[in-house]
Write an enzyme that holds these catalytic residues in place. Structure first.
Site, PDB file in Angstrom:
ATOM      1  N   ARG A 104     -17.058  41.326 -19.402  1.00  0.00           N
ATOM      2  CA  ARG A 104     -17.672  41.505 -20.798  1.00  0.00           C
ATOM      3  C   ARG A 104     -18.657  42.881 -20.643  1.00  0.00           C
ATOM      4  O   ARG A 104     -18.672  43.674 -20.102  1.00  0.00           O
ATOM      5  CB  ARG A 104     -19.273  40.778 -20.502  1.00  0.00           C
ATOM      6  CG  ARG A 104     -20.243  41.364 -21.442  1.00  0.00           C
ATOM      7  CD  ARG A 104     -21.423  40.377 -21.994  1.00  0.00           C
ATOM      8  NE  ARG A 104     -20.362  38.995 -22.485  1.00  0.00           N
ATOM      9  CZ  ARG A 104     -21.741  38.437 -23.045  1.00  0.00           C
ATOM     10  NH1 ARG A 104     -23.176  38.321 -23.377  1.00  0.00           N
ATOM     11  NH2 ARG A 104     -20.965  37.556 -23.484  1.00  0.00           N
ATOM     12  N   HIS A 131     -15.447  37.492 -29.279  1.00  0.00           N
ATOM     13  CA  HIS A 131     -16.060  36.414 -28.286  1.00  0.00           C
ATOM     14  C   HIS A 131     -14.617  35.321 -27.531  1.00  0.00           C
ATOM     15  O   HIS A 131     -14.989  34.303 -28.364  1.00  0.00           O
ATOM     16  CB  HIS A 131     -17.272  37.344 -28.298  1.00  0.00           C
ATOM     17  CG  HIS A 131     -17.816  36.335 -26.945  1.00  0.00           C
ATOM     18  ND1 HIS A 131     -17.471  35.607 -26.138  1.00  0.00           N
ATOM     19  CD2 HIS A 131     -19.437  35.303 -27.076  1.00  0.00           C
ATOM     20  CE1 HIS A 131     -18.643  35.470 -25.809  1.00  0.00           C
ATOM     21  NE2 HIS A 131     -19.365  35.001 -26.068  1.00  0.00           N
ATOM     22  N   GLN A 134     -16.312  31.904 -26.744  1.00  0.00           N
ATOM     23  CA  GLN A 134     -17.309  31.344 -27.023  1.00  0.00           C
ATOM     24  C   GLN A 134     -16.114  30.656 -28.308  1.00  0.00           C
ATOM     25  O   GLN A 134     -17.213  29.612 -28.915  1.00  0.00           O
ATOM     26  CB  GLN A 134     -18.150  32.464 -27.676  1.00  0.00           C
ATOM     27  CG  GLN A 134     -19.371  31.817 -28.578  1.00  0.00           C
ATOM     28  CD  GLN A 134     -20.481  30.805 -27.723  1.00  0.00           C
ATOM     29  OE1 GLN A 134     -20.530  31.046 -27.366  1.00  0.00           O
ATOM     30  NE2 GLN A 134     -20.386  29.377 -28.077  1.00  0.00           N
ATOM     31  N   ASP A 220     -24.630  34.602 -36.718  1.00  0.00           N
ATOM     32  CA  ASP A 220     -24.807  35.115 -35.172  1.00  0.00           C
ATOM     33  C   ASP A 220     -26.237  36.417 -36.195  1.00  0.00           C
ATOM     34  O   ASP A 220     -25.854  36.790 -36.341  1.00  0.00           O
ATOM     35  CB  ASP A 220     -23.228  35.697 -34.440  1.00  0.00           C
ATOM     36  CG  ASP A 220     -23.810  36.104 -33.816  1.00  0.00           C
ATOM     37  OD1 ASP A 220     -24.572  36.139 -32.482  1.00  0.00           O
ATOM     38  OD2 ASP A 220     -22.658  37.128 -33.149  1.00  0.00           O
ATOM     39  N   CYS A 260     -23.741  31.123 -31.201  1.00  0.00           N
ATOM     40  CA  CYS A 260     -23.365  31.143 -30.123  1.00  0.00           C
ATOM     41  C   CYS A 260     -24.241  31.480 -28.710  1.00  0.00           C
ATOM     42  O   CYS A 260     -25.081  31.188 -27.985  1.00  0.00           O
ATOM     43  CB  CYS A 260     -22.331  32.124 -30.106  1.00  0.00           C
ATOM     44  SG  CYS A 260     -22.638  34.164 -30.575  1.00  0.00           S
ATOM     45  N   ARG A 288     -19.027  26.016 -23.008  1.00  0.00           N
ATOM     46  CA  ARG A 288     -18.728  27.510 -22.583  1.00  0.00           C
ATOM     47  C   ARG A 288     -18.499  26.713 -20.449  1.00  0.00           C
ATOM     48  O   ARG A 288     -17.301  27.368 -20.498  1.00  0.00           O
ATOM     49  CB  ARG A 288     -19.825  28.462 -21.808  1.00  0.00           C
ATOM     50  CG  ARG A 288     -20.297  28.388 -23.763  1.00  0.00           C
ATOM     51  CD  ARG A 288     -19.272  30.055 -24.841  1.00  0.00           C
ATOM     52  NE  ARG A 288     -19.068  30.619 -22.995  1.00  0.00           N
ATOM     53  CZ  ARG A 288     -18.839  31.745 -24.026  1.00  0.00           C
ATOM     54  NH1 ARG A 288     -20.794  32.254 -24.508  1.00  0.00           N
ATOM     55  NH2 ARG A 288     -18.821  33.053 -22.975  1.00  0.00           N
TER      56      ARG A 288
HETATM   57  N1  NVA Z   1     -22.939  39.066 -31.318  1.00  0.00           N
HETATM   58  C1  NVA Z   1     -23.404  39.241 -30.231  1.00  0.00           C
HETATM   59  C2  NVA Z   1     -22.901  37.902 -28.998  1.00  0.00           C
HETATM   60  C3  NVA Z   1     -23.553  37.671 -28.314  1.00  0.00           C
HETATM   61  C4  NVA Z   1     -22.769  36.794 -27.444  1.00  0.00           C
HETATM   62  C5  NVA Z   1     -23.173  40.118 -29.761  1.00  0.00           C
HETATM   63  O1  NVA Z   1     -22.068  40.763 -29.501  1.00  0.00           O
HETATM   64  O2  NVA Z   1     -24.350  40.650 -29.010  1.00  0.00           O
HETATM   65  N1   CP Z   2     -23.086  33.421 -26.406  1.00  0.00           N
HETATM   66  C1   CP Z   2     -23.051  34.040 -25.532  1.00  0.00           C
HETATM   67  O1   CP Z   2     -22.220  34.640 -25.454  1.00  0.00           O
HETATM   68  O2   CP Z   2     -24.240  34.139 -25.196  1.00  0.00           O
HETATM   69  P1   CP Z   2     -24.696  35.049 -23.105  1.00  0.00           P
HETATM   70  O3   CP Z   2     -23.907  36.461 -24.056  1.00  0.00           O
HETATM   71  O4   CP Z   2     -25.705  34.674 -22.146  1.00  0.00           O
HETATM   72  O5   CP Z   2     -23.085  35.132 -22.738  1.00  0.00           O
END
Ligand code: NVA
Ligand code: CP
Length: 307
Positions: A104, A131, A134, A220, A260, A288
């Site tokens: 990540r 992502h 997800q 989101d 998500c 997930r």
């Molecule tokens: N779009 C959000 C998703 C978090 C799971 C982010 O990137 O922070």
């Molecule tokens: N939806 C998702 O990826 O959640 P986290 O940021 O908690 O991993």
């Protein structure tokens, strides 16, 4: 066999997704029946987190253990990655010690460079651009509740972020439509989204029009991780892009709502929607675990046939 990575949704074919969804169903049933399945005994997953996470960390860690393997959590805060070790060097070293890696991070370029220097499969656990894990879970959740997503319409309300880009790629691979509504100045950038064309998506100025007739309404956060400095400006720009009960009424009568998570009730979604009858967000979060177990199995063992 050449190493396969899962860096963006279009990395796999429609046929491969069919396999993953079938395996997810089988793995979920086994999990629910408390049946042991340890095909990844003695396999190890390294998880590199440059951003926070609850669901991604937990689902990969629990999933790997349930498959008989183990996982190792690495964060930028306490590894040399946070002190400027080149990502190419880190990839060389980490991929000699484990069987598979999940990352990540910020720019997609970082994970692409890591994968190019990795001896083992690399999974995108979220980047600024995509992502894919997800959306894999989201589509599996849709299929569980409503059957095939082919030909259906998904309404994306809000930011053209990593989730939106991934939905748009998924629409091209699995042949459905995405109706996108973003505030002015936050529109989809097709090149950044990695799209082949514009056949599977349509843009709407008014979020209500995007939601009209949709089989799935999804949204989101207004400010994704890494963009916190824009938070105040975004709160003003996105004020009318909140999924509310009227929007869900405009959608198909059987429409689902997904997010998500984590969610901000009263910002991108009203509490009565996310906590209401259309919402499947808890199934979505749980899935997930199941889809990523199918993904780990596929990347490490290839196509395991379901008996
Ligand atoms: N779009 C959000 C998703 C978090 C799971 C982010 O990137 O922070
Ligand atoms: N939806 C998702 O990826 O959640 P986290 O940021 O908690 O991993």
């Amino acid at each position: 066999m050449a190493i396969r990575h899962f860096l963006q949704f279009r990395d796999f074919s429609r046929e491969e997704y069919g396999h993953l969804f079938a395996r997810s169903t089988w793995l979920k049933a086994k999990f629910k029946a408390f049946e042991t399945y340890h095909p990844l005994f003695d396999r190890h997953l390294a998880m590199i987190f440059e951003k926070n996470s609850t669901r991604t960390r937990l689902s990969f860690e629990a999933g790997m253990q349930q498959l008989g393997g183990s996982s190792i959590f690495l964060s930028t805060r306490d590894t040399q990655l946070g002190r400027g070790e080149p990502v190419e060097d880190a990839a060389q070293v980490i991929s000699r010690m484990v069987d598979i890696v999940m990352i990540r991070t910020f720019e997609q370029d970082i994970i692409e460079r890591f994968a190019a220097h990795s001896r083992v499969p690399v999974i995108n656990g979220l980047t600024n651009e995509y992502h894919p894990c997800q959306v894999l879970a989201d589509i599996f959740t849709f299929i569980e509740h409503r059957g095939s997503i082919q030909g259906k319409t998904v309404a994306w309300i809000g930011d053209s972020n990593n989730m939106c880009n991934t939905w748009l790629q998924a629409a091209e691979v699995l042949d459905f439509n995405v109706h996108v509504s973003t505030p002015p100045g936050y529109e989809v950038e097709p090149e950044r989204a990695g799209l082949f064309g514009k056949d599977n998506f349509e843009e709407f100025a008014d979020p209500m029009d995007a939601a009209r007739g949709a089989h799935l309404v999804t949204t989101d956060v207004w400010t994704s991780m890494g963009f916190e400095a824009e938070n105040e400006a975004r709160k003003k720009a996105f004020a009318d892009w909140c999924v509310d009960a009227d929007m869900m009424k405009a959608a198909h009568p059987q429409a689902l709502f997904m997010h998500c998570l984590p969610a901000h009730r009263g910002e991108e979604v009203e509490a009565e929607v996310i906590d209401g009858p259309h919402s499947v967000v808890w199934d979505e979060a749980e899935n997930r675990l199941h889809v990523q177990k199918a993904l780990l199995e596929y990347l490490l063992l290839g196509k395991v046939e379901t008996q």
